[in-house]
Design a protein around this motif. Structure first.
Motif, PDB file in Angstrom:
ATOM      1  N   ALA A 149       6.797  -2.148  -1.583  1.00  0.00           N
ATOM      2  CA  ALA A 149       5.538  -1.520  -2.048  1.00  0.00           C
ATOM      3  C   ALA A 149       4.365  -2.541  -2.051  1.00  0.00           C
ATOM      4  CB  ALA A 149       5.780  -0.935  -3.331  1.00  0.00           C
ATOM      5  N   VAL A 150       3.403  -2.133  -1.827  1.00  0.00           N
ATOM      6  CA  VAL A 150       2.017  -3.020  -1.849  1.00  0.00           C
ATOM      7  C   VAL A 150       0.993  -2.474  -2.753  1.00  0.00           C
ATOM      8  CG1 VAL A 150       0.075  -3.787  -0.516  1.00  0.00           C
ATOM      9  CG2 VAL A 150       2.434  -3.579   0.534  1.00  0.00           C
ATOM     10  N   PRO A 180     -20.375 -17.033  -5.817  1.00  0.00           N
ATOM     11  CA  PRO A 180     -20.317 -15.519  -5.844  1.00  0.00           C
ATOM     12  C   PRO A 180     -19.929 -14.972  -4.427  1.00  0.00           C
ATOM     13  CG  PRO A 180     -22.278 -16.265  -6.785  1.00  0.00           C
ATOM     14  CD  PRO A 180     -21.785 -17.451  -6.315  1.00  0.00           C
ATOM     15  N   PRO A 181     -20.112 -15.334  -3.279  1.00  0.00           N
ATOM     16  CA  PRO A 181     -19.661 -14.502  -2.133  1.00  0.00           C
ATOM     17  C   PRO A 181     -18.164 -14.785  -2.017  1.00  0.00           C
ATOM     18  CG  PRO A 181     -21.121 -16.299  -1.338  1.00  0.00           C
ATOM     19  CD  PRO A 181     -21.347 -16.445  -2.934  1.00  0.00           C
ATOM     20  N   ASP A 182     -17.739 -15.960  -2.690  1.00  0.00           N
ATOM     21  CA  ASP A 182     -16.311 -16.287  -2.426  1.00  0.00           C
ATOM     22  C   ASP A 182     -15.428 -15.271  -3.109  1.00  0.00           C
ATOM     23  OD1 ASP A 182     -16.606 -18.166  -0.524  1.00  0.00           O
ATOM     24  OD2 ASP A 182     -16.404 -19.780  -1.945  1.00  0.00           O
ATOM     25  N   ILE A 183     -14.242 -14.801  -2.420  1.00  0.00           N
ATOM     26  CA  ILE A 183     -13.365 -14.082  -2.973  1.00  0.00           C
ATOM     27  C   ILE A 183     -11.960 -14.846  -3.478  1.00  0.00           C
ATOM     28  CG2 ILE A 183     -12.271 -11.977  -2.962  1.00  0.00           C
ATOM     29  CD1 ILE A 183     -15.049 -11.435  -3.231  1.00  0.00           C
ATOM     30  N   ASN A 184     -11.809 -14.830  -4.487  1.00  0.00           N
ATOM     31  CA  ASN A 184     -10.754 -15.863  -4.812  1.00  0.00           C
ATOM     32  C   ASN A 184      -9.370 -14.850  -5.077  1.00  0.00           C
ATOM     33  OD1 ASN A 184      -8.866 -17.985  -5.100  1.00  0.00           O
ATOM     34  ND2 ASN A 184      -9.970 -18.661  -7.216  1.00  0.00           N
ATOM     35  N   LEU A 185      -8.383 -14.666  -3.949  1.00  0.00           N
ATOM     36  CA  LEU A 185      -7.466 -13.567  -4.219  1.00  0.00           C
ATOM     37  C   LEU A 185      -6.195 -14.312  -4.775  1.00  0.00           C
ATOM     38  CD1 LEU A 185      -7.558 -11.723  -0.793  1.00  0.00           C
ATOM     39  CD2 LEU A 185      -8.618 -10.931  -3.048  1.00  0.00           C
ATOM     40  N   ILE A 186      -5.427 -13.693  -5.523  1.00  0.00           N
ATOM     41  CA  ILE A 186      -4.159 -14.006  -5.787  1.00  0.00           C
ATOM     42  C   ILE A 186      -3.156 -13.070  -5.547  1.00  0.00           C
ATOM     43  CG2 ILE A 186      -4.476 -13.264  -8.210  1.00  0.00           C
ATOM     44  CD1 ILE A 186      -2.642 -15.473  -8.984  1.00  0.00           C
ATOM     45  N   VAL A 187      -2.254 -13.578  -4.466  1.00  0.00           N
ATOM     46  CA  VAL A 187      -1.187 -12.495  -4.011  1.00  0.00           C
ATOM     47  C   VAL A 187       0.340 -12.863  -4.559  1.00  0.00           C
ATOM     48  CG1 VAL A 187      -0.333 -11.634  -1.951  1.00  0.00           C
ATOM     49  CG2 VAL A 187      -2.885 -12.509  -1.828  1.00  0.00           C
ATOM     50  N   HIS A 208      13.946  -4.058  -5.176  1.00  0.00           N
ATOM     51  CA  HIS A 208      12.418  -3.850  -4.694  1.00  0.00           C
ATOM     52  C   HIS A 208      12.058  -5.423  -4.076  1.00  0.00           C
ATOM     53  CE1 HIS A 208      11.164  -4.917  -8.872  1.00  0.00           C
ATOM     54  NE2 HIS A 208      10.292  -5.271  -8.149  1.00  0.00           N
ATOM     55  N   ILE A 209      10.731  -5.039  -3.304  1.00  0.00           N
ATOM     56  CA  ILE A 209       9.822  -6.020  -3.064  1.00  0.00           C
ATOM     57  C   ILE A 209       8.652  -5.657  -3.138  1.00  0.00           C
ATOM     58  CG2 ILE A 209       9.105  -7.654  -0.905  1.00  0.00           C
ATOM     59  CD1 ILE A 209      12.182  -7.232   0.190  1.00  0.00           C
ATOM     60  N   PHE A 210       7.890  -6.362  -4.033  1.00  0.00           N
ATOM     61  CA  PHE A 210       6.560  -5.812  -4.377  1.00  0.00           C
ATOM     62  C   PHE A 210       5.514  -6.922  -4.259  1.00  0.00           C
ATOM     63  CE2 PHE A 210       4.076  -4.188  -8.510  1.00  0.00           C
ATOM     64  CZ  PHE A 210       3.366  -3.334  -7.385  1.00  0.00           C
ATOM     65  N   VAL A 211       4.333  -6.341  -3.551  1.00  0.00           N
ATOM     66  CA  VAL A 211       3.438  -7.204  -2.956  1.00  0.00           C
ATOM     67  C   VAL A 211       2.220  -6.836  -3.831  1.00  0.00           C
ATOM     68  CG1 VAL A 211       2.173  -8.246  -1.001  1.00  0.00           C
ATOM     69  CG2 VAL A 211       4.166  -7.586  -0.766  1.00  0.00           C
ATOM     70  N   THR A 212       1.640  -7.631  -4.619  1.00  0.00           N
ATOM     71  CA  THR A 212       0.397  -7.277  -5.332  1.00  0.00           C
ATOM     72  C   THR A 212      -0.763  -8.166  -4.912  1.00  0.00           C
ATOM     73  OG1 THR A 212       1.049  -8.583  -6.994  1.00  0.00           O
ATOM     74  CG2 THR A 212       1.244  -6.208  -7.198  1.00  0.00           C
TER      75      THR A 212
END
Lengths: 155, 1036
Positions: free
Chosen positions: B549-550, B643-650, B586-590
């Motif tokens: 799941a994602v 501000p224009p940078d999007i810092n994602l955490i996966v 499960h394998i869960f990607v967030t």
């Protein structure tokens, strides 16, 4: 008539495949063929002719350079062979390309004997290829004349 | 306590001393440094900074700083030192020699100083001893002399003053004997009367003996006790006589002798009576004893004379003479015996009245020691001069102290010199070693680069034939094969694919290591990427029955700018690992924004197993990112993205076997696997995670994990992208237009697991379907009943369906109202229990096999709900098609010196509809590209004779710049240039060697990118699409 066409087509296919299998040609030739369409019906022939002209010129250049015993301009040979390598890879002349690589190495190491030997091989190889491609084009011609379509050969 | 204090003090002193030494050495070094520059930058402490004014001082302080900061660590000090300083060894040698010479001189001087000190002291001791002895001798002599004088007064009073005389020989001798203790220095006293010749006869008669002279006595000194007085001749006729009348018993033999007949005595007598004072003779051997002696003579006067009486008066007034015999030898002997340390010094007493011929009065003549003290002796007779000479008996002792001291100094100096020398040679050696190491390092680095290049080349070379192999296998599979053969071919293909992926990975690794990997900056759809990755693993997960799941947070923008390929690679790696090691669960990607996580981080409690996706326990997610730098302690961010940078955490969470604790430390090391058995059972090379880590690093992110064996692992990484959404787009509903047909629909999800429900909710939401989540079927039915809006579908988890299907269907059948919504079953695997539903007679539910993906969901729903299937959108076609769109009608210049290549490239571009112009050389290209021109792009070969691609591009750029300037200044007609206000022709390099022609190199000379020769459709598209954004722009 149909049987003739079918026969020709089969011969064409077999011949093409043999060319690939014997390492005369590679994928790039296929790519080249893909580029040929209604707008430029003789594209492959044109390019190949250009290539052979190029070959002849470059090989005679190199031969001349290598003839000057004792004072061989390896740089000149090197640049010629680089050109030849480029065009042969563009056309997909695999064997010629391979030999070009070897010749380049010989040239870089200033190995006169190797250069001469390689050049002779290149000469033979390109002539063989020329003959083979001539045959191939002749076959194509025959098929077209017989009113058949040139089959797509998947390698 | 006190011990500690003492220790502390000791340490402080030691430190101080060390500092001093360092300063000293640094001072020397300062002058011995050849290369001073380059050391100063940034190495100077803050405190010192203010104090420093000159370069030299700075340099010193640098050294100081370095050392004091490094404490007592000499190796580190020398290392620092060697970083950039060169030593002049010869200079140092000289310094050492100078140092040694200096200290040798110092030690000699010390020796001299100390021994002279000792000598001085010795002299002083001798002087004081000598003076003391002289003084004592003098005192005692004076005492004796006084007494003799007193006796003279006695005689004048009692012998001459009384008539008849109160004294006769017997009285005198008795008296003198008894008072001899008062005159310790005299061996005897005698009194001689002055007798004129006229009185001689009377006198002789009176006394009963004749006056005799001493002369013969002196001529023949006889050492006999029975001294024969009668043997002496009577004194010849003289003007006057001085016969001895009284004498002490010890000298009784002198009675009747005429004192004036002896040479010494006469002189003495005469001097005494004229001076009126005690007079001494020169030392002479005494009569009878024959020892050296001195006679003291006092005159006895008839009356008391005034002190200023003339000699004549005195002579006339003389009555007689009193003489005392001083035995000098015994005298001095006695005296010395009274004093201590008789042994240490030798005493000599001399009569030096005659300077040229001093007469020895006491002492032996031993060889002179050199050191001698002379003290004058004054015995009251101004005519006679005496002196005492003292010497030490022993030779002076060896000057041990001075020798030891100077030797010690010398030794210390030599030691210091040795230390300096050793240090210098050590430093020199280390320096040399360092140089050697540097060279080795350079070599190693070169070798590393060569290795990477080699790897890259070889991998590239292997890939080409492998593609052939794979293609052939693919074709082979399409031919008629029996089962066994098909199995063989499939295996071969799988192996081939594995090999290719391995080669790709190695190539990546090599590229990363040689720093050649660059990230792209393209707009991409994150959700699309995740869907793709999901679909990649969907078959595997369905086979294993693992739920995949994602979930992507709403706040993550739809379009991001970054490198989708690499992002996808990281995800694929992580998910591939997860799926490899997960058998159930499960394998869960967030995907979240980091900010979002911060907001929820406090509220998040320890997750109970029930709240996870599949109900199985998982590793603690939070622990996987607790080491991230971006998440510094107490939840404060150290790094604020612009501000224009999007810092994602996966996060990728699985319920697999987990990573053994002992292997967790080397999980990111290339080619490291948990154990050798892993690669056998699961395959893979162990390079994936290391590449992922590198890639994450390139994306300015971090990667971490937490894993519990037998429970599962969670890998988390962060990555920084820029926002690809235009401000206007942001306002739009984030649903993609292709799914617009679902907009406004409503669905009810029946799921008792919030995490799973959230995933379902997320996916349906993406299609524009509003979702209501209820935990149980009853509630769903209830919701349907009271709901005001129509519900289009009911989504039921397979788990619930299996449990409550019968009940549910019965209820549905009872109330046909419920039939209107479509029943959708969310299943984990294909083998779901649809048959059960079929036999109940109602509409078979649509089965959606997880993982949920937007496109798949949409397709299934379209089919199930009977919504018309639309044509696939245009831009989803193959790259060739898009390329055609992009390139159609473009005027493109191709520059290549190789005719064949030129022709082929032209052919390729023509095929995509471009209007191609060829040029055989850079010079021709320049002439063609002189603005204004009508070309849209230029493909330039790099290696060309006469003028290579780089040079040509540079010139083109120069021309463009000039043109732009002219436009700016209004010199050139804008009309002529069309609507262009500035010129910048996209120039792409064509090269056969991808590794060598890096992006950088191309960019440096003004190129915009590069394509490999011969053209690859995909790459060509990638590059071209950067310049020709939408195909319709220029067409219209």
């Amino acid at each position: 008539m149909d049987t003739l066409i079918a026969q020709l087509q089969r011969r064409f296919c077999d011949f093409t495949i043999s060319l690939y299998h014997q390492g005369f040609l590679d994928d790039q030739f296929t790519e080249l063929k893909k580029l040929q369409d209604e707008c430029s019906p003789d594209f492959v022939a044109e390019v190949v002719t250009l290539f052979f002209e190029d070959c002849e010129k470059l090989i005679s250049n190199m031969a001349r350079a290598l003839d000057q015993t004792g004072n061989v301009d390896f740089k000149l040979v090197g640049s010629s062979v680089h050109q030849l390598k480029g065009s042969s890879s563009s056309v997909g002349a695999k064997r010629v390309k391979g030999l070009c690589v070897t010749l380049k190495e010989c040239c870089d190491s200033q190995n006169y004997e190797g250069c001469v030997r390689c050049l002779q091989q290149v000469d033979i190889e390109y002539k063989t290829l020329k003959a083979k491609l001539q045959d191939l084009f002749n076959l194509e011609q025959q098929i077209v004349q017989a009113g058949g379509r040139i089959p797509q050969v998947d390698i | 306590m006190s011990l500690f204090h003492v220790l502390g003090f000791g340490v402080k002193i030691g430190h101080l001393f060390w500092m001093l030494c360092c300063w000293f050495v640094s001072w020397f070094v300062d002058n011995g440094i050849e290369d001073k520059s380059g050391l100063l930058v940034g190495s100077v402490g803050d405190l010192e900074k203010t104090k420093m004014t000159t370069l030299k001082k700075k340099n010193k302080m640098w050294f100081w700083n370095k050392i004091s900061s490094s404490g007592l660590k000499i190796p580190s000090f020398s290392y620092q030192f060697l970083g950039s300083v060169k030593f002049n060894k010869a200079w140092w040698r000289k310094l050492v020699v100078v140092w040694v010479v200096f200290w040798v001189l110092v030690s000699i001087w010390t020796f001299w100083y100390f021994s002279s000190q000792a000598m001085e002291k010795r002299k002083e001791t001798l002087a004081s001893m000598c003076d003391e002895r002289a003084r004592m001798l003098q005192d005692q002599f004076n005492v004796s002399m006084n007494h003799v004088q007193a006796m003279s007064i006695l005689i004048s009073t009692f012998h001459h003053g009384k008539i008849p005389s109160a004294i006769d020989q017997r009285t005198f001798s008795e008296y003198t004997d008894r008072t001899s203790f008062e005159r310790p220095l005299t061996s005897g006293v005698a009194y001689a009367m002055r007798v004129l010749h006229s009185e001689r006869e009377e006198f002789e008669r009176q006394q009963g003996w004749t006056i005799r002279k001493m002369y013969s006595l002196e001529q023949n000194p006889v050492h006999k006790d029975d001294y024969d007085l009668e043997a002496l001749e009577p004194s010849p006729v003289q003007e006057e006589y001085a016969p001895v009348i009284f004498a002490q018993d010890t000298v009784s033999h002198v009675v009747s002798l005429d004192m004036l007949s002896g040479k010494e005595d006469r002189e003495n007598v005469l001097r005494a009576r004229s001076s009126g004072k005690g007079v001494l003779t020169a030392p002479f051997p005494l009569i009878k004893t024959n020892r050296l002696g001195v006679i003291l003579t006092f005159a006895v006067y008839k009356r008391d004379l005034p002190s200023n009486a003339t000699p004549k008066e005195r002579i006339e007034a003389t009555n007689g003479y009193l003489g005392g015999v001083f035995d000098i030898e015994s005298l001095v002997e006695n005296l010395l015996q009274q004093l201590a340390s008789k042994q240490t010094i030798l005493v000599n007493v001399y009569d030096i009245t005659n300077h040229s011929q001093p007469i020895s009065m006491y002492g032996t003549n031993v060889s002179a020691d050199g050191l001698e003290r002379v003290s004058p002796l004054i015995f009251g007779d101004p005519l006679r001069k005496h002196e005492m000479r003292c010497r030490f008996k022993q030779k002076p002792p060896w000057p041990v102290l001075s020798m030891v001291t100077s030797f010690g100094i010398l030794v210390i100096a030599l030691l210091v010199a040795h230390i300096i020398h050793a240090t210098v040679s050590r430093i020199h050696k280390v320096e040399e070693d360092c140089d050697k190491m540097k060279q080795l390092k350079k070599k190693a680095e070169a070798a590393d680069v060569a290795k990477s290049q080699f790897l890259a080349t070889v991998s590239h070379e292997i890939r080409t034939p492998m593609n052939g192999v794979l293609g052939m296998l693919h074709m082979l599979m399409d031919t008629e094969l029996d089962v066994t053969q098909q199995d063989y071919v499939r295996t071969a293909q799988a192996s081939g694919k594995a090999l290719v992926s391995l080669i790709n990975e190695v190539l990546d690794q090599a590229k990363i290591e040689s720093g050649k990997l660059e990230l792209e900056e393209v707009r991409f759809d994150l959700r699309g990427i995740l869907d793709d990755v999901l679909s990649l693993f969907s078959s595997k997960s369905q086979q294993k029955g693992v739920e995949l799941a994602v979930y992507i947070s709403d706040r993550v923008p739809d379009m991001l700018i970054g490198d989708p390929g690499r992002f996808r690679q990281i995800l694929t790696n992580l998910m591939g690992n997860s799926i490899k090691f997960t058998e159930k669960g499960h394998i869960f990607v967030t995907v979240h924004l980091v900010d979002e996580l911060f907001e929820s981080i406090d509220g998040e409690t320890a997750s109970s197993p029930e709240s996870t996706l599949s109900g199985l326990p998982v590793a603690d997610r939070q622990r996987s990112w607790e080491n991230f730098k971006a998440f510094s302690s107490n939840g404060h961010r150290s790094f604020e993205p612009s501000p224009p940078d999007i810092n994602l955490i996966v996060s990728v969470e699985d319920t697999g076997v987990g990573i053994p604790v002992e292997a967790q430390s080397r999980i990111f090391t290339p080619f490291m696997q948990v154990g050798p058995s892993i690669s056998r059972t699961h395959g893979g090379t162990g390079i994936g995670l290391s590449i992922s880590k590198c890639l994450v690093g390139l994306m300015k992110g971090e990667i971490g994990f937490s894993s519990t064996p037998k429970v599962g692992s969670t890998f988390t990484f962060t990555a920084v992208f820029s926002n690809g959404m235009q401000p206007a787009e942001r306002k739009n509903d984030n649903n993609q237009p292709i799914f617009s047909e679902f907009r406004g629909m409503k669905a009810v999800v029946v799921d008792h697991r919030p995490a799973r429900a959230k995933v379902s909710w997320y996916h349906f939401q993406r299609l524009g379907i509003r979702v209501e989540v209820v935990p149980r079927v009853e509630q769903a039915l209830h919701y349907l009943k009271i709901g005001t809006t129509t519900v289009n579908m009911i989504l039921i988890e397979q788990e619930i369906w299996n449990r409550e299907a019968d009940d549910f269907i019965k209820k549905l059948q009872k109330d046909p109202l419920f039939l209107s919504p479509k029943l959708i079953l969310l299943a984990n695997s294909v083998e779901s229990s649809i048959s059960e539903a079929l036999c109940t007679g109602i509409d078979p539910p649509i089965v959606i096999v997880k993982p949920l993906r937007a496109s798949m969901l949409a397709a299934t729903l379209q089919r199930g709900l009977g919504i018309g299937i639309r044509e696939p959108p245009q831009h989803k076609g193959p790259p060739a098609l898009i390329l055609r769109n992009l390139l159609l009608g473009r005027k493109i210049l191709i520059v290549d010196d190789n005719n064949v290549n030129l022709r082929v490239a032209a052919g390729a571009l023509k095929k995509y509809g471009a209007d191609v112009v060829c040029a055989e050389s850079g010079i021709k290209a320049i002439s063609l590209l002189k603005p204004p021109h009508e070309f849209d792009a230029c493909f330039m070969d790099i290696q060309m004779p006469e003028m290579d691609g780089f040079e040509a591009t540079r010139r083109i750029r120069d021309m463009e710049e000039e043109m732009n300037k002219r436009i700016k200044n209004g010199e050139a007609l804008i009309v002529e240039n069309g609507n262009k206000t500035s010129w910048h022709l996209p120039v792409l390099a064509m090269t056969a060697d991808v590794i060598q022609a890096t992006h950088e190199e191309c960019l440096k000379c003004g190129m915009d990118g590069y394509v490999s020769k011969p053209f690859e459709a995909e790459q060509l598209y990638r590059e071209v699409s950067r310049f020709f954004n939408s195909p319709s722009d220029t067409e219209s």
